[in-house]
Scaffold this motif. Sequence first.
Motif, PDB file in Angstrom:
ATOM      1  N   VAL A  54      66.543  20.917  50.995  1.00  0.00           N
ATOM      2  CA  VAL A  54      65.353  20.882  50.153  1.00  0.00           C
ATOM      3  C   VAL A  54      64.161  21.229  51.029  1.00  0.00           C
ATOM      4  N   LEU A  55      63.392  22.212  50.619  1.00  0.00           N
ATOM      5  CA  LEU A  55      62.230  22.654  51.375  1.00  0.00           C
ATOM      6  C   LEU A  55      60.979  22.149  50.670  1.00  0.00           C
ATOM      7  N   ASP A  59      52.235  25.639  48.956  1.00  0.00           N
ATOM      8  CA  ASP A  59      52.247  26.810  48.088  1.00  0.00           C
ATOM      9  C   ASP A  59      53.540  27.582  48.295  1.00  0.00           C
ATOM     10  N   LEU A  60      54.202  27.947  47.219  1.00  0.00           N
ATOM     11  CA  LEU A  60      55.404  28.779  47.306  1.00  0.00           C
ATOM     12  C   LEU A  60      54.958  30.235  47.378  1.00  0.00           C
ATOM     13  N   THR A  61      54.857  30.725  48.599  1.00  0.00           N
ATOM     14  CA  THR A  61      54.463  32.108  48.853  1.00  0.00           C
ATOM     15  C   THR A  61      55.710  32.938  49.123  1.00  0.00           C
ATOM     16  N   PHE A  75      66.671  24.014  46.915  1.00  0.00           N
ATOM     17  CA  PHE A  75      65.588  23.461  46.100  1.00  0.00           C
ATOM     18  C   PHE A  75      64.289  23.546  46.883  1.00  0.00           C
ATOM     19  N   VAL A  76      63.203  23.893  46.200  1.00  0.00           N
ATOM     20  CA  VAL A  76      61.868  23.879  46.801  1.00  0.00           C
ATOM     21  C   VAL A  76      60.999  22.941  45.981  1.00  0.00           C
ATOM     22  N   VAL A  77      60.372  21.982  46.671  1.00  0.00           N
ATOM     23  CA  VAL A  77      59.370  21.129  46.042  1.00  0.00           C
ATOM     24  C   VAL A  77      58.028  21.666  46.503  1.00  0.00           C
ATOM     25  N   THR A  78      57.230  22.114  45.557  1.00  0.00           N
ATOM     26  CA  THR A  78      55.933  22.681  45.879  1.00  0.00           C
ATOM     27  C   THR A  78      54.832  21.864  45.231  1.00  0.00           C
ATOM     28  N   TYR A  79      53.735  21.721  45.954  1.00  0.00           N
ATOM     29  CA  TYR A  79      52.579  21.032  45.379  1.00  0.00           C
ATOM     30  C   TYR A  79      51.954  21.926  44.297  1.00  0.00           C
ATOM     31  N   SER A  80      51.591  23.127  44.682  1.00  0.00           N
ATOM     32  CA  SER A  80      50.936  24.044  43.744  1.00  0.00           C
ATOM     33  C   SER A  80      51.941  24.604  42.746  1.00  0.00           C
ATOM     34  N   PRO A  81      51.520  24.754  41.505  1.00  0.00           N
ATOM     35  CA  PRO A  81      52.441  25.251  40.476  1.00  0.00           C
ATOM     36  C   PRO A  81      52.967  26.650  40.782  1.00  0.00           C
ATOM     37  N   VAL A 110      63.004  25.315  41.684  1.00  0.00           N
ATOM     38  CA  VAL A 110      61.644  24.978  42.118  1.00  0.00           C
ATOM     39  C   VAL A 110      61.082  23.886  41.219  1.00  0.00           C
ATOM     40  N   HIS A 111      60.474  22.897  41.854  1.00  0.00           N
ATOM     41  CA  HIS A 111      59.823  21.797  41.136  1.00  0.00           C
ATOM     42  C   HIS A 111      58.409  21.662  41.687  1.00  0.00           C
ATOM     43  N   SER A 112      57.414  21.672  40.798  1.00  0.00           N
ATOM     44  CA  SER A 112      56.014  21.512  41.195  1.00  0.00           C
ATOM     45  C   SER A 112      55.524  20.130  40.806  1.00  0.00           C
TER      46      SER A 112
END
Length: 195
Positions: A54-55, A59-61, A75-81, A110-112
């Motif tokens: 899990v990363l 920001d998912l750039t 899985f990516v947990v990102t703060y920004s949508p 991806v989960h924001s």
Amino acid sequence: QEMRAGNVHLQPFHRVLSASLSRRFPEAIAEAGDTVGLTIDTLRDVERGASALVLLCVDLTEQVLSEAASARAHFVVTYSPMPHSPFTTLSTDDVLGRIVLGCAKHQIAVHSVHSACDAASGGVNAWLARSLAHGVVRPIVKHPKVADAGQGRVLECDEATPISTVVERLKALLGVRFLRLALAAGGAPRAPAKA
């Protein structure tokens, strides 16, 4: 899809993790129109007993996606949508399209958390306030239905603390050398403050 093991229904890993994040940072407390929760789904699952990568990111750039794909993250947990707004076409001609299609290609969910994390009672705003001084922390704008949730935070310190001390604590907590501060008219950085 559900996997079955005897009579137990096992949810895919990304759904379990997303549900856990949603319990901690409910979509119901996010600002209206904010894109939070499981925003990009995947068909890939983690084999039972295997580990999952899990990363976490702000920001998912495209660079973050490249790192996630290289590491074979699940899985990516990102703060920004991400995506931050609805789209009518999905194309590699723009950054949003490349990121969404890249997640699909590499089967990365991806989960924001965005404003749901800001508003949660143990979210980022409450954490920052509680880390600065002892005292009572409460939302600036209370959520109408969820106790202790809301936007922003006010910290009412147990004892007066100079603003300069609070700023130094915040800089140390965040690991930054500089921090911008706006004082009220006539305010002094060494003046004690309680809220």
